[in-house]
Design a protein around this motif. Structure first.
Motif, PDB file in Angstrom:
ATOM      1  N   LEU A 277       0.845  -1.186   0.000  1.00 46.71           N
ATOM      2  CA  LEU A 277       0.000   0.000   0.000  1.00 46.71           C
ATOM      3  C   LEU A 277       0.882   1.238   0.000  1.00 46.71           C
ATOM      4  N   GLU A 278       0.456   2.254  -0.721  1.00 43.55           N
ATOM      5  CA  GLU A 278       1.100   3.571  -0.676  1.00 43.55           C
ATOM      6  C   GLU A 278       0.026   4.568  -0.238  1.00 43.55           C
ATOM      7  N   VAL A 279       0.188   5.105   0.970  1.00 44.91           N
ATOM      8  CA  VAL A 279      -0.839   5.938   1.585  1.00 44.91           C
ATOM      9  C   VAL A 279      -0.364   7.392   1.604  1.00 44.91           C
ATOM     10  N   TYR A 280      -1.224   8.288   1.152  1.00 47.57           N
ATOM     11  CA  TYR A 280      -0.876   9.707   1.075  1.00 47.57           C
ATOM     12  C   TYR A 280      -1.888  10.531   1.861  1.00 47.57           C
ATOM     13  N   PRO A 281      -1.452  11.508   2.686  1.00 42.60           N
ATOM     14  CA  PRO A 281      -0.055  11.899   2.909  1.00 42.60           C
ATOM     15  C   PRO A 281       0.665  11.052   3.953  1.00 42.60           C
ATOM     16  N   ASN A 282       0.018  10.044   4.493  1.00 45.49           N
ATOM     17  CA  ASN A 282       0.641   9.096   5.431  1.00 45.49           C
ATOM     18  C   ASN A 282       1.060   9.791   6.727  1.00 45.49           C
ATOM     19  N   SER A 283       0.161  10.567   7.256  1.00 45.93           N
ATOM     20  CA  SER A 283       0.354  11.250   8.535  1.00 45.93           C
ATOM     21  C   SER A 283      -0.635  10.678   9.554  1.00 45.93           C
ATOM     22  N   PRO A 284      -0.249  10.522  10.813  1.00 45.85           N
ATOM     23  CA  PRO A 284      -1.141   9.887  11.789  1.00 45.85           C
ATOM     24  C   PRO A 284      -2.400  10.679  12.114  1.00 45.85           C
ATOM     25  N   ASN A 285      -2.422  11.969  11.793  1.00 49.60           N
ATOM     26  CA  ASN A 285      -3.633  12.744  12.106  1.00 49.60           C
ATOM     27  C   ASN A 285      -4.249  13.384  10.872  1.00 49.60           C
ATOM     28  N   VAL A 286      -4.080  12.686   9.731  1.00 47.28           N
ATOM     29  CA  VAL A 286      -4.692  13.139   8.486  1.00 47.28           C
ATOM     30  C   VAL A 286      -5.453  11.983   7.855  1.00 47.28           C
ATOM     31  N   VAL A 287      -6.721  12.211   7.551  1.00 47.02           N
ATOM     32  CA  VAL A 287      -7.492  11.217   6.801  1.00 47.02           C
ATOM     33  C   VAL A 287      -6.850  11.054   5.429  1.00 47.02           C
ATOM     34  N   PRO A 288      -6.471   9.834   5.033  1.00 48.49           N
ATOM     35  CA  PRO A 288      -5.770   9.652   3.757  1.00 48.49           C
ATOM     36  C   PRO A 288      -6.622  10.089   2.565  1.00 48.49           C
ATOM     37  N   GLY A 289      -5.994  10.899   1.716  1.00 49.05           N
ATOM     38  CA  GLY A 289      -6.674  11.343   0.509  1.00 49.05           C
ATOM     39  C   GLY A 289      -6.460  10.419  -0.668  1.00 49.05           C
ATOM     40  N   GLU A 290      -5.435   9.575  -0.585  1.00 49.10           N
ATOM     41  CA  GLU A 290      -5.156   8.630  -1.679  1.00 49.10           C
ATOM     42  C   GLU A 290      -4.472   7.392  -1.111  1.00 49.10           C
ATOM     43  N   THR A 291      -4.903   6.249  -1.558  1.00 44.98           N
ATOM     44  CA  THR A 291      -4.243   4.989  -1.206  1.00 44.98           C
ATOM     45  C   THR A 291      -4.086   4.161  -2.478  1.00 44.98           C
ATOM     46  N   VAL A 292      -2.850   3.823  -2.775  1.00 47.56           N
ATOM     47  CA  VAL A 292      -2.545   3.007  -3.942  1.00 47.56           C
ATOM     48  C   VAL A 292      -2.340   1.567  -3.481  1.00 47.56           C
ATOM     49  N   MET A 293      -3.006   0.635  -4.122  1.00 42.26           N
ATOM     50  CA  MET A 293      -2.938  -0.781  -3.773  1.00 42.26           C
ATOM     51  C   MET A 293      -2.289  -1.568  -4.908  1.00 42.26           C
ATOM     52  N   PHE A 294      -1.487  -2.554  -4.542  1.00 44.03           N
ATOM     53  CA  PHE A 294      -0.904  -3.487  -5.501  1.00 44.03           C
ATOM     54  C   PHE A 294      -1.582  -4.839  -5.259  1.00 44.03           C
ATOM     55  N   ILE A 295      -2.482  -5.193  -6.148  1.00 40.15           N
ATOM     56  CA  ILE A 295      -3.372  -6.343  -5.964  1.00 40.15           C
ATOM     57  C   ILE A 295      -2.962  -7.474  -6.895  1.00 40.15           C
ATOM     58  N   GLU A 296      -3.008  -8.696  -6.379  1.00 40.83           N
ATOM     59  CA  GLU A 296      -2.691  -9.867  -7.205  1.00 40.83           C
ATOM     60  C   GLU A 296      -3.783 -10.920  -7.086  1.00 40.83           C
TER      61      GLU A 296
END
Length: 426
Positions: A277-296
């Motif tokens: 997973l790539e989570v943006y902005p990846n801060s503990p007190n910010v609701v993530p605005g984008e999450t990139v998943m690598f699915i197989e």
């Protein structure tokens, strides 16, 4: 049915000390004190391992060629330009914090087997009836650049070279830039041998449980790999009301659970994962605005893989709606399911019998470069036991005895080509 000499003494003898010494030498490039290996493709560590292999080729008189995607080929040209060419080898790149034997053992075993065959030819005075080439494929693992099997897929024609060179890692570095940085951007033409034999650690515990030491992979599973982005709205985790959140990570979490449920319902013939997973902005007190998943999705059945993909598409939308997000499918990579060459499977079984071993026929669920190459040449992957079935982990281990046996089997198979030419056409 292929016929093979039953006298094990007819096979080349492997120098066990040299085999294990070379394995230790190459393990120094990226190896940690806990047994771990981090040798990402085209990294500094990979460049050092490649330099080591190139030096070995030069020492043994093999002709080195490097192609545009960085695949390394060490040619033993001794049977004439019209003689068949048999390929062996694997890859030197690893997973981050992975093990030392995945891939690298196949390269070292190929070196040791060819070394043994050269000694045997010198001892017997026979005239070789085939040429050999040892290969180190680029980016088999797919850890730094996606998709995996990149070098072999370019060589087989399944992936376009320009597409491959343009792939970028998480830091924005392209394959082309990384190749140039370590000095392995070559110009050699593609190499399509008359057969490919890849020896590898099993990566599961079937051999260990069966009390056997040699496996022949007869069937390879297909795979569908999605790079999916859930797009929400970045917000403060404190004052933002729960009902108003558009949480991209929550959507991904929903889908991860759905992927596991898909596999549980389908049974053992479907494997699913979302391991990165790539989570943006990846801060503990910010609701993530984008999450990139690598699915197989993986299966040996093309039909099951197709139905699983259709179900995945539905669940992607459902999870987005549930978390109040949108989504983008940013890339899709596909690998076909299929079977390895029957003649090579037969040869492996007969060679093993001559060595007093029984072969266990297996499926390979993970990808191997021989899978890509099977589209253009007869190919096979041979497996030796992984202790505890461990792979992609610092405790990954194959005993010295099993590494030696696997190399003896490889040498025996290659020796048959050396003595009799392209036996697959006889």
């Amino acid at each position: 049915m292929l016929e093979i000499r039953k006298d094990p003494s007819a096979f080349p003898g492997i120098d066990a000390e040299a085999l294990h010494r070379m394995m230790d030498e190459v393990s120094a490039f990226g190896g940690g004190p806990d047994g771990s290996m981090t040798r990402l493709t085209l990294s500094r560590e990979d460049g050092l391992a490649r330099d080591w292999l190139a030096a070995w080729f030069a020492q043994e008189g093999l002709r080195l060629e490097v192609d545009a995607i960085g695949n390394m080929y060490g040619f033993l040209d001794w049977a004439g330009k019209d003689a068949p060419c048999i390929m062996c080898g694997s890859h030197l790149d690893s997973q981050p914090n992975g093990g030392r034997f995945d891939g690298a053992y196949g390269v070292i075993a190929a070196c040791s087997a060819i070394e043994a065959i050269r000694r045997r030819v010198a001892e017997t005075g026979i005239k070789p009836k085939c040429n050999f080439v040892i290969v180190n494929w680029t980016n088999e693992e797919g850890a730094r650049f996606q998709p995996s099997l990149l070098g072999s897929s370019v060589n087989s024609g399944e992936i376009d070279l320009d597409f491959a060179l343009a792939r970028r890692d998480g830091s924005g570095v392209s394959v082309a830039e990384a190749l140039s940085e370590i000095g392995y951007a070559g110009e050699a033409a593609r190499v399509v041998p008359d057969a490919l034999i890849e020896i590898h650690i099993e990566g599961s515990a079937h051999l260990e449980k069966a009390g056997l030491r040699i496996g022949a992979f007869t069937r390879f599973w297909g795979a569908v790999k999605y790079r999916l982005a859930y797009l929400g709205r970045q917000a403060h985790t404190g004052p933002t009301p729960m009902a108003e959140r558009q949480d991209a990570l929550l959507a991904a979490a929903y889908l991860i659970a759905e992927l596991r449920d898909m596999a549980d319902k389908a049974g053992p013939d479907l494997h699913t994962s979302a391991a990165r997973l790539e989570v943006y902005p990846n801060s503990p007190n910010v609701v993530p605005g984008e999450t990139v998943m690598f699915i197989e999705l993986r299966s040996g059945s093309a039909e099951l893989l197709a139905s699983a993909e259709a179900e995945l598409k539905e669940k992607i939308e459902t999870c987005a709606a549930r978390a109040h997000t949108s989504f983008e499918v940013r890339s899709i990579d596909r690998r076909r399911a299929g079977e390895f060459d029957a003649g090579l499977i037969d040869l492996a079984e007969q060679t093993a019998k001559s060595l007093g071993q029984t072969v266990l026929r297996l499926d390979t669920i993970g990808g191997h470069d021989a899978v890509s190459m099977s589209a253009v040449t007869p190919a096979i992957v041979i497996g030796v036991p992984s202790v505890g079935g461990v792979i992609h982990h610092p405790t990954e281990f194959t005993t010295p005895e099993d590494r030696l046996l696997g190399t003896e089997l490889l040498a025996g198979m290659l020796w048959r080509f050396c003595v009799d030419g392209n036996i697959l056409k006889n």
